[in-house]
Design a protein around this motif. Structure first.
Motif, PDB file in Angstrom:
ATOM      1  N   ILE A  29       0.798  -1.224   0.000  1.00  0.00           N
ATOM      2  CA  ILE A  29       0.000   0.000   0.000  1.00  0.00           C
ATOM      3  C   ILE A  29       0.833   1.277   0.000  1.00  0.00           C
ATOM      4  CG2 ILE A  29      -2.037  -0.973   1.084  1.00  0.00           C
ATOM      5  CD1 ILE A  29      -1.137  -0.040   3.699  1.00  0.00           C
ATOM      6  N   MET A  57      -2.976   6.332  -5.739  1.00  0.00           N
ATOM      7  CA  MET A  57      -4.364   6.717  -5.863  1.00  0.00           C
ATOM      8  C   MET A  57      -5.267   5.499  -5.886  1.00  0.00           C
ATOM      9  SD  MET A  57      -5.900   9.274  -8.697  1.00  0.00           S
ATOM     10  CE  MET A  57      -7.025   8.130  -9.431  1.00  0.00           C
ATOM     11  N   TYR A  58      -6.369   5.576  -5.138  1.00  0.00           N
ATOM     12  CA  TYR A  58      -7.340   4.486  -5.139  1.00  0.00           C
ATOM     13  C   TYR A  58      -8.593   4.894  -5.888  1.00  0.00           C
ATOM     14  CZ  TYR A  58      -5.009   2.256  -1.106  1.00  0.00           C
ATOM     15  OH  TYR A  58      -4.130   1.643  -0.258  1.00  0.00           O
ATOM     16  N   SER A  59      -9.157   3.941  -6.621  1.00  0.00           N
ATOM     17  CA  SER A  59     -10.530   4.153  -7.048  1.00  0.00           C
ATOM     18  C   SER A  59     -11.195   2.785  -6.971  1.00  0.00           C
ATOM     19  CB  SER A  59     -10.607   4.735  -8.459  1.00  0.00           C
ATOM     20  OG  SER A  59     -10.476   3.730  -9.417  1.00  0.00           O
ATOM     21  N   TYR A  60     -12.481   2.737  -7.140  1.00  0.00           N
ATOM     22  CA  TYR A  60     -13.193   1.480  -6.914  1.00  0.00           C
ATOM     23  C   TYR A  60     -12.710   0.384  -7.865  1.00  0.00           C
ATOM     24  CZ  TYR A  60     -17.178  -1.557  -5.789  1.00  0.00           C
ATOM     25  OH  TYR A  60     -17.977  -2.594  -5.383  1.00  0.00           O
ATOM     26  N   ARG A 109     -13.060  -5.906  -4.944  1.00  0.00           N
ATOM     27  CA  ARG A 109     -13.334  -4.492  -4.743  1.00  0.00           C
ATOM     28  C   ARG A 109     -13.874  -4.177  -3.365  1.00  0.00           C
ATOM     29  NH1 ARG A 109     -15.833  -3.305 -10.740  1.00  0.00           N
ATOM     30  NH2 ARG A 109     -13.859  -3.683 -11.800  1.00  0.00           N
ATOM     31  N   VAL A 141     -11.108  -4.555  -0.684  1.00  0.00           N
ATOM     32  CA  VAL A 141     -10.146  -3.446  -0.652  1.00  0.00           C
ATOM     33  C   VAL A 141     -10.764  -2.258   0.069  1.00  0.00           C
ATOM     34  CG1 VAL A 141      -8.986  -1.719  -2.078  1.00  0.00           C
ATOM     35  CG2 VAL A 141      -8.874  -4.113  -2.711  1.00  0.00           C
ATOM     36  N   ARG A 142     -12.002  -1.973  -0.268  1.00  0.00           N
ATOM     37  CA  ARG A 142     -12.690  -0.844   0.345  1.00  0.00           C
ATOM     38  C   ARG A 142     -12.858  -1.054   1.840  1.00  0.00           C
ATOM     39  NH1 ARG A 142     -18.377   0.146  -2.159  1.00  0.00           N
ATOM     40  NH2 ARG A 142     -18.832  -1.615  -0.807  1.00  0.00           N
ATOM     41  N   GLU A 143     -13.199  -2.269   2.185  1.00  0.00           N
ATOM     42  CA  GLU A 143     -13.370  -2.603   3.605  1.00  0.00           C
ATOM     43  C   GLU A 143     -12.052  -2.454   4.352  1.00  0.00           C
ATOM     44  OE1 GLU A 143     -15.985  -5.327   4.779  1.00  0.00           O
ATOM     45  OE2 GLU A 143     -15.310  -4.962   6.841  1.00  0.00           O
ATOM     46  N   LEU A 148      -9.631  -0.416   3.620  1.00  0.00           N
ATOM     47  CA  LEU A 148      -9.398   1.021   3.786  1.00  0.00           C
ATOM     48  C   LEU A 148     -10.211   1.548   4.963  1.00  0.00           C
ATOM     49  CD1 LEU A 148      -9.497   2.328   0.108  1.00  0.00           C
ATOM     50  CD2 LEU A 148      -7.569   2.466   1.677  1.00  0.00           C
ATOM     51  N   LEU A 149     -11.485   1.156   4.986  1.00  0.00           N
ATOM     52  CA  LEU A 149     -12.382   1.630   6.035  1.00  0.00           C
ATOM     53  C   LEU A 149     -11.884   1.179   7.401  1.00  0.00           C
ATOM     54  CD1 LEU A 149     -14.914   3.141   6.648  1.00  0.00           C
ATOM     55  CD2 LEU A 149     -16.246   1.112   6.155  1.00  0.00           C
ATOM     56  N   LYS A 150     -11.460  -0.082   7.453  1.00  0.00           N
ATOM     57  CA  LYS A 150     -11.003  -0.631   8.729  1.00  0.00           C
ATOM     58  C   LYS A 150      -9.764   0.108   9.211  1.00  0.00           C
ATOM     59  CE  LYS A 150     -10.620  -5.305  10.515  1.00  0.00           C
ATOM     60  NZ  LYS A 150     -10.168  -6.638  10.163  1.00  0.00           N
ATOM     61  N   LYS A 164      -8.520   3.162   8.393  1.00  0.00           N
ATOM     62  CA  LYS A 164      -8.697   4.549   8.799  1.00  0.00           C
ATOM     63  C   LYS A 164      -9.667   4.679   9.960  1.00  0.00           C
ATOM     64  CE  LYS A 164      -7.810   5.967   4.075  1.00  0.00           C
ATOM     65  NZ  LYS A 164      -6.688   6.909   4.132  1.00  0.00           N
ATOM     66  N   GLY A 165     -10.678   3.832   9.953  1.00  0.00           N
ATOM     67  CA  GLY A 165     -11.687   3.927  11.000  1.00  0.00           C
ATOM     68  C   GLY A 165     -11.214   3.342  12.313  1.00  0.00           C
ATOM     69  N   GLU A 217      -8.288   3.355  13.979  1.00  0.00           N
ATOM     70  CA  GLU A 217      -7.635   4.285  14.909  1.00  0.00           C
ATOM     71  C   GLU A 217      -8.621   5.275  15.470  1.00  0.00           C
ATOM     72  OE1 GLU A 217      -3.675   4.662  12.277  1.00  0.00           O
ATOM     73  OE2 GLU A 217      -4.270   6.439  13.417  1.00  0.00           O
TER      74      GLU A 217
END
Lengths: 261, 424
Positions: free
Chosen positions: A206, A211-214, A232, A235-237, A239-241, A243-244, A246
């Motif tokens: 990472i 740059m990320y996109s869907y 997809r 990957v999104r999950e 990212l969410l995990k 950043k969310g 912390e």
């Protein structure tokens, strides 16, 4: 070994920050070295020097850089860009020091780790240093593989991505590529959360994603890799995990940085 | 075959109605991906003619079916959709047709034990309308739009009631034009009521849009007022600088360094204007955060704010308004029901991903229903719909909304992929 660099044309800020770090130096897992620069040019020249020697391991690379946005002459945005594009260094964590809370879009193109507001707060600085040390530590781990009788050990910090083609795995780093026989699944098991699977045949570090996109990701080298349908959501999950995680934890533990940072 | 016999006329009218229902079906399924109105009208009318002619002149059901399929496929060319979807939709139409006819047949012969030709003719089409309306509503829910349950029941009761009326009035095969006319009138009524309902819905949707825009204007207004206050304050401060400098000089000269230090800290604190929490430079974000955080502060909440975003974001203002506005409204409502009031907000932009996090403490117990969260004390409907709007915006950016909670904390986290074109 952990090297912190401070670059600000205001001497008072430099020394204040240096003192804060050295005061708490013993609290960190590794005692950091601190280097101070009063101009962007000096900083950049030194970084170039260190990079040249890094193969022979004579000079230590800088792991964490506190960089003033509003430097005279070569400003913070410019230095950041030169570090990422000319030196092609993704391992150095950049933390911008600024006096206002407004940030230009160009700053984000340099992929900074965080922003530090003046007046400097000790807690935030320590938090940043601990996180940077953790990341650097992970980067020092090596990935081992065999090609025939030869044994290879590549530091994680240099690996950009793995690609599988039939039974061969292609390991791409900044400088060169390696090929060896193996299964991507086995590779994945040896790696930590710094790598994500975006495709049946791609696992990416990472740190090298710009740059990320869907549907796809763009690497810092401008190369685009597509994220296949089944991955997809994952990957999104992730990212969410990340950043969310912390964010939620610090709220739960009542660890509230008093408002106004 | 006499083209103008009552039976034929009845057939033509009900087939026309059926074609209209197929049109509605395609509208619901394909949304706006269609050719201009004129071509659509010609296309469907052509389908109606061809279909009727084939049915009236060729009495073989199998040929009718195949020809019907072919014509339907031709009809789908009016829409800009992939082959897979075309085949799927045609199959769906045929299945629907079959199901409706079977239900009616079974009901008439099985339950009522007779054959009621007119009803058997017209009822399946009305039943098809019923199903298409249901489908339309389901798709709307999926897109996160509000639907009124009451209105829904009103609408679907019309075709059902019509079937009943048709069955009662038209017992035998029609042998006079009055019967035919009656049936046609009933069918037309259905069409009219359906159209009316759509128009009304359109008005509701418009009203909702306007309400959102109004909210946004209010926020802009308060942000402008706030910035005016800041400008005013700074002017005053600059004016006072002279006095401050005299005081500082005095403290330095008399060696009162403790007081000097305190004085400087005080000055630093006063530079923050009351009510200005966010200064990211992004007008919409600052606007909403300042208003909502101030509200939270007024009821005595402890605030934590972290905003690292550029001035320009790849997400449009209305969408930001909906996400932040709703999440913060929910948080504030929850905060007002507990004595331990803490709120934390984070916005972070990194590598084209926008992260938004809103956490708050809450009181009462949380009950979850269909992915909507309510606490025991709040207005259930408002709360639930706020989240539905957030979800639909988040979906548009191919993002994800995650809601979690533990004993006393509630967390709402969002990631979005920003669009390439940056907001002006």
């Amino acid at each position: 070994m952990f090297t912190i660099a401070i670059c600000d044309d205001e001497v008072s800020i430099c020394s204040q920050l240096e003192n804060m770090i050295l005061d708490d130096a013993k609290k960190f897992p590794t005692e950091p070295d601190v280097e101070v620069y009063s101009s962007g040019e000096d900083l950049f020249q030194d970084l170039q020097q260190r990079r040249r020697f890094s193969d022979g391991e004579e000079a230590q690379p800088v792991d964490l850089l506190f960089l003033d946005i509003g430097l005279k002459a070569l400003d913070g945005i410019c230095i950041g860009r030169k570090i990422r594009e000319e030196l092609e260094d993704e391992n150095i964590q950049i933390v911008y020091i600024s006096s206002k809370k407004e940030y230009a879009m160009e700053l984000f193109d340099n992929r900074p780790m965080n922003f530090l507001l003046k007046p400097l707060k000790r807690d935030k600085i320590n938090q940043i240093i601990e996180k940077a040390m953790k990341l650097a530590n992970k980067g020092r781990h090596v990935f081992e593989f065999y090609k025939g009788k030869r044994h290879f050990r590549i530091p994680i910090s240099q690996i950009i991505y793995f690609e599988s083609n039939k039974r061969k795995i292609r390991l791409v780093t900044e400088k060169q590529e390696y090929e060896f026989y193996g299964k991507l699944v086995d590779v994945k098991n040896k790696l930590g959360h710094e790598f994500i699977t975006i495709h049946q045949s791609h696992i990416v570090h990472i740190q090298y994603i710009a740059m990320y996109s869907y549907e796809k990701i763009t690497l810092v080298s401008k190369e685009e890799l597509s994220v296949s349908q089944p991955y997809r959501a994952a990957v999104r999950e992730a990212l969410l995990k990340k950043k969310g995680g912390e964010f939620c934890e610090s709220f739960q533990s009542g660890n509230i940085a008093v408002f106004n940072e | 075959m006499n083209l103008f016999s009552p039976e034929t006329l009845l057939y033509l009218m009900s087939n026309g109605f059926r074609v209209y229902v197929i049109f509605l079906f395609f509208e619901a399924l394909f949304q706006k991906n269609r050719a201009p109105k004129r071509r659509i009208f010609i296309g469907f009318f052509g389908y109606f003619l061809l279909n009727s002619v084939v049915f009236l002149y060729y009495e073989r059901p199998l040929i009718n079916l195949i020809v019907n399929l072919v014509f339907l496929f031709g009809l789908t060319n009016l829409y800009n959709i992939r082959i897979k979807l075309r085949i799927f939709s045609i199959m769906l139409v045929c299945i629907l047709d079959l199901v409706c006819e079977s239900i009616v047949y079974w009901f008439l012969t099985g339950i009522l034990g007779g054959s009621y030709p007119t009803t058997g003719f017209v009822a399946p089409d009305l039943l098809m309308l019923f199903f298409v309306v249901v489908l339309q509503k389901l798709l709307e829910i999926k897109h996160g739009n509000r639907i009124s349950l009451w209105q829904f029941f009103c609408i679907i009761s019309v075709p059902i009631a019509s079937i009943f009326i048709v069955a009662v009035i038209l017992w035998e095969m029609p042998n006079n034009y009055l019967d035919v006319a009656t049936t046609v009138v009933i069918l037309l009524m259905n069409v009219v009521i359906f159209r009316l309902s759509n128009i009304i819905e359109g008005y509701y949707r418009q009203e909702y849009q306007l309400a959102v825009q109004q909210k946004q204007k209010d926020i802009y207004k308060s942000q402008i007022i706030l910035q005016r206050d800041v400008a005013q304050w700074l002017k005053q401060f600059r004016h006072d600088m002279k006095n401050h400098l005299i005081a500082l000089r005095h403290l330095v000269d008399s060696g009162r360094y403790e007081e000097l230090s305190q004085y400087i800290d005080d000055m630093g604190e006063r530079i923050e204007v009351k009510g200005e929490y966010a200064q990211s430079g992004n007008f919409t974000v600052d606007g909403i955060l300042n208003v909502k955080l101030h509200e939270a502060k007024q009821i005595g909440s402890e605030l934590t704010l972290e905003v690292t975003i550029p001035k320009r974001l790849g997400i449009c203002e209305i969408d930001l308004n909906i996400i932040l506005g709703n999440l913060l409204d929910n948080a504030i409502t929850a905060l007002s029901e507990t004595s331990d009031r803490r709120l934390s907000v984070k916005l972070e932009c990194d590598r084209n991903v926008l992260f938004i996090g809103v956490s708050n403490t809450y009181g009462g117990t949380i009950s979850e229903r269909n992915g909507f969260f309510f606490t025991t004390k709040e207005s259930k409907i408002e709360h639930g719909f706020g989240l539905a709007s957030v979800r639909s915006v988040v979906e548009r950016y191919q993002g994800e909304l995650k809601l979690q909670y533990d004993g006393c904390h509630f967390f709402a986290t969002v990631v979005l992929y920003m669009k390439e074109t940056r907001q002006e």
